[in-house]
Design a protein around this motif. Sequence first.
Motif, mmCIF file in Angstrom:
data_model
loop_
_atom_site.group_PDB
_atom_site.id
_atom_site.type_symbol
_atom_site.label_atom_id
_atom_site.label_comp_id
_atom_site.label_asym_id
_atom_site.label_seq_id
_atom_site.Cartn_x
_atom_site.Cartn_y
_atom_site.Cartn_z
ATOM 1 N N ARG A 245 -32.557 41.764 16.657
ATOM 2 C CA ARG A 245 -31.841 42.064 17.904
ATOM 3 C C ARG A 245 -30.900 43.257 17.705
ATOM 4 N N LYS A 246 -30.197 43.264 16.546
ATOM 5 C CA LYS A 246 -29.279 44.372 16.263
ATOM 6 C C LYS A 246 -30.035 45.686 16.098
ATOM 7 N N ILE A 247 -31.184 45.601 15.411
ATOM 8 C CA ILE A 247 -31.995 46.821 15.236
ATOM 9 C C ILE A 247 -32.423 47.365 16.597
ATOM 10 N N SER A 248 -32.827 46.445 17.483
ATOM 11 C CA SER A 248 -33.258 46.861 18.824
ATOM 12 C C SER A 248 -32.102 47.507 19.600
ATOM 13 N N ILE A 249 -30.924 46.859 19.547
ATOM 14 C CA ILE A 249 -29.758 47.375 20.287
ATOM 15 C C ILE A 249 -29.335 48.733 19.754
ATOM 16 N N PHE A 250 -29.192 48.817 18.406
ATOM 17 C CA PHE A 250 -28.714 50.077 17.830
ATOM 18 C C PHE A 250 -29.763 51.182 17.906
ATOM 19 N N SER A 251 -31.025 50.778 17.995
ATOM 20 C CA SER A 251 -32.069 51.799 18.209
ATOM 21 C C SER A 251 -31.903 52.439 19.587
ATOM 22 N N ASP A 252 -31.642 51.591 20.607
ATOM 23 C CA ASP A 252 -31.411 52.122 21.962
ATOM 24 C C ASP A 252 -30.165 53.016 21.989
ATOM 25 N N LEU A 253 -29.101 52.533 21.312
ATOM 26 C CA LEU A 253 -27.863 53.327 21.275
ATOM 27 C C LEU A 253 -28.071 54.641 20.529
ATOM 28 N N SER A 254 -28.899 54.601 19.481
ATOM 29 C CA SER A 254 -29.185 55.828 18.721
ATOM 30 C C SER A 254 -29.931 56.831 19.586
ATOM 31 N N SER A 255 -30.844 56.317 20.411
ATOM 32 C CA SER A 255 -31.591 57.213 21.312
ATOM 33 C C SER A 255 -30.642 57.898 22.295
ATOM 34 N N LEU A 258 -28.601 60.458 20.464
ATOM 35 C CA LEU A 258 -29.418 61.629 20.143
ATOM 36 C C LEU A 258 -29.570 62.531 21.367
ATOM 37 N N LYS A 259 -29.761 61.897 22.541
ATOM 38 C CA LYS A 259 -29.897 62.681 23.781
ATOM 39 C C LYS A 259 -28.600 63.425 24.094
ATOM 40 N N ASN A 260 -27.486 62.720 23.843
ATOM 41 C CA ASN A 260 -26.176 63.309 24.162
ATOM 42 C C ASN A 260 -25.644 64.175 23.024
ATOM 43 N N ASN A 261 -26.447 64.274 21.965
ATOM 44 C CA ASN A 261 -26.071 65.089 20.806
ATOM 45 C C ASN A 261 -24.746 64.619 20.199
ATOM 46 N N GLU A 262 -24.594 63.271 20.161
ATOM 47 C CA GLU A 262 -23.385 62.679 19.561
ATOM 48 C C GLU A 262 -23.702 62.311 18.107
ATOM 49 N N LYS A 263 -23.465 63.265 17.249
ATOM 50 C CA LYS A 263 -23.875 63.128 15.850
ATOM 51 C C LYS A 263 -23.150 61.987 15.127
ATOM 52 N N ASP A 264 -21.862 61.858 15.346
ATOM 53 C CA ASP A 264 -21.092 60.802 14.658
ATOM 54 C C ASP A 264 -21.578 59.419 15.060
ATOM 55 N N LYS A 265 -21.777 59.228 16.363
ATOM 56 C CA LYS A 265 -22.259 57.925 16.832
ATOM 57 C C LYS A 265 -23.663 57.638 16.299
ATOM 58 N N LEU A 266 -24.501 58.696 16.286
ATOM 59 C CA LEU A 266 -25.871 58.513 15.792
ATOM 60 C C LEU A 266 -25.856 58.047 14.340
ATOM 61 N N GLU A 267 -25.013 58.688 13.529
ATOM 62 C CA GLU A 267 -24.913 58.304 12.111
ATOM 63 C C GLU A 267 -24.420 56.862 11.967
ATOM 64 N N LYS A 268 -23.451 56.489 12.814
ATOM 65 C CA LYS A 268 -22.906 55.126 12.770
ATOM 66 C C LYS A 268 -23.988 54.100 13.129
ATOM 67 N N TYR A 269 -24.747 54.408 14.197
ATOM 68 C CA TYR A 269 -25.783 53.465 14.640
ATOM 69 C C TYR A 269 -26.913 53.349 13.616
ATOM 70 N N LEU A 270 -27.252 54.468 12.999
ATOM 71 C CA LEU A 270 -28.325 54.430 11.994
ATOM 72 C C LEU A 270 -27.913 53.590 10.774
ATOM 73 N N LYS A 271 -26.623 53.688 10.399
ATOM 74 C CA LYS A 271 -26.139 52.852 9.293
ATOM 75 C C LYS A 271 -26.249 51.370 9.643
#
Length: 452
Positions: A245-255, A258-271
Amino acid sequence: MKARSIDFLFLSSFVFLGVGIYMIYSFYHRFDSSNTLVDRSYEVQNKILDIESEFRSMLANQRSYLLSEDKDYLAKYNNKKVTVKKLTNELDSLVADNPIQIENLNSLKANLKTRISSLNEELSLMEKAFFSAKLIRKHIIASSNDSEQFIQEIKNMNAIESKLMKTRLASKIDGEKKIPVLFSFIILLAISVIAFTYFKLKTVLNEKVNLLVHKRRLVQKVSKTNAELKHYAYVSSHDLQEPLRKISIFSDLSSEALKNNEKDKLEKYLKKIGVSSKNAIDLAKRLMNHAQLNEDEQDLIKIKPSDIFSKVASELKESNELNITLKYSVEDTPELLVYPKRVEMLFRNIISNSIKFKKENGSEVSIELAYDKLKNEYHRITISDNGVGFDSKYTEKVFNLFNDLKLHKNSSKKSFGLNACRKIMESHHGEILAESEPSVGSKIICLFPIES
């Protein structure tokens, strides 16, 4: 062994016993007959000796009367004559089983009749006036040969009976020797068959009891396995849902990041996705390890558990996935009859748990294996570490299947659970215990039963 074979053995033992009793009875009957024959020969000899004695007495009284004309001698002669005839007739039944003696007895009776007639004739001559004492003595001398011939016949009968008695006595003595031997042999044979049957029956009963015990254990094992499977299915589905469930949620948030070019958030979600993925992998490994416990390891092997422990610790030290220093000391143990692969999994789980729950900010993990005997009933192997430890109230819960206990207030990690270790020890008919003190370390105690 089949029941029919047991019945046959029991029947055979009683047949042996019956045949033995019959043989002993028959032999004893023959022995008793030998005793009777020996007694009869003694009696025949005594009768023959009595006949000889009475005949000599009869002859002496007859001659005394002829010489002295004393009526007392005549009366004694007549009495002895009756006695000799009576004794001779009594021999009929005693020698009835001996044709030779029957023939001799008939001859003896005929001669006795002749001798008595001759003696009576001499007495009748006594009444004639012309029969002088000189003639009487001459007549007595002339008849002595006939009397001696009669006495010789008596002695011949006695000699024959004496020889027969020796044969019968030898048979009796032989019987006296054989009866105890035969009796002992038959009884021992019957007892041996009965004992053999008893032990075979005992073996069959023990096998049936063991089979029933084994079936009961299997039923208990199946019931326990079914209960574990239900819990296994529930926990597996529940625990797997969380990281997925967490992988699914953070995958959506990572997408979105990525669209918004929010690099810090993307790195946080990928971790966070990485952490959840690792948790899912850990759970999958635990599921796989638990499943492997249900696979039968056929062969028990005598091996030193200390050698297995050293091998596992060395492998984990070399892998060094967590970049820590692993130090371990191992006390030598005797060879135990164990399932090597299961014991290897046991030690791997325990050491991995010690590594995972090392002290915060600590880079060194020390593990020690100690060995001793507990009340001469168990081989006790104690594995101690210098980790964070946990509250003693969790000493039983740590063995629950897939527990998620937070064992230390300063630790965010969740325990692996030692249920697999408990199952391994149960497969060895042993026990596993846990002792721990926060900030000091933990001890896992494995008790292997001493083989009888």
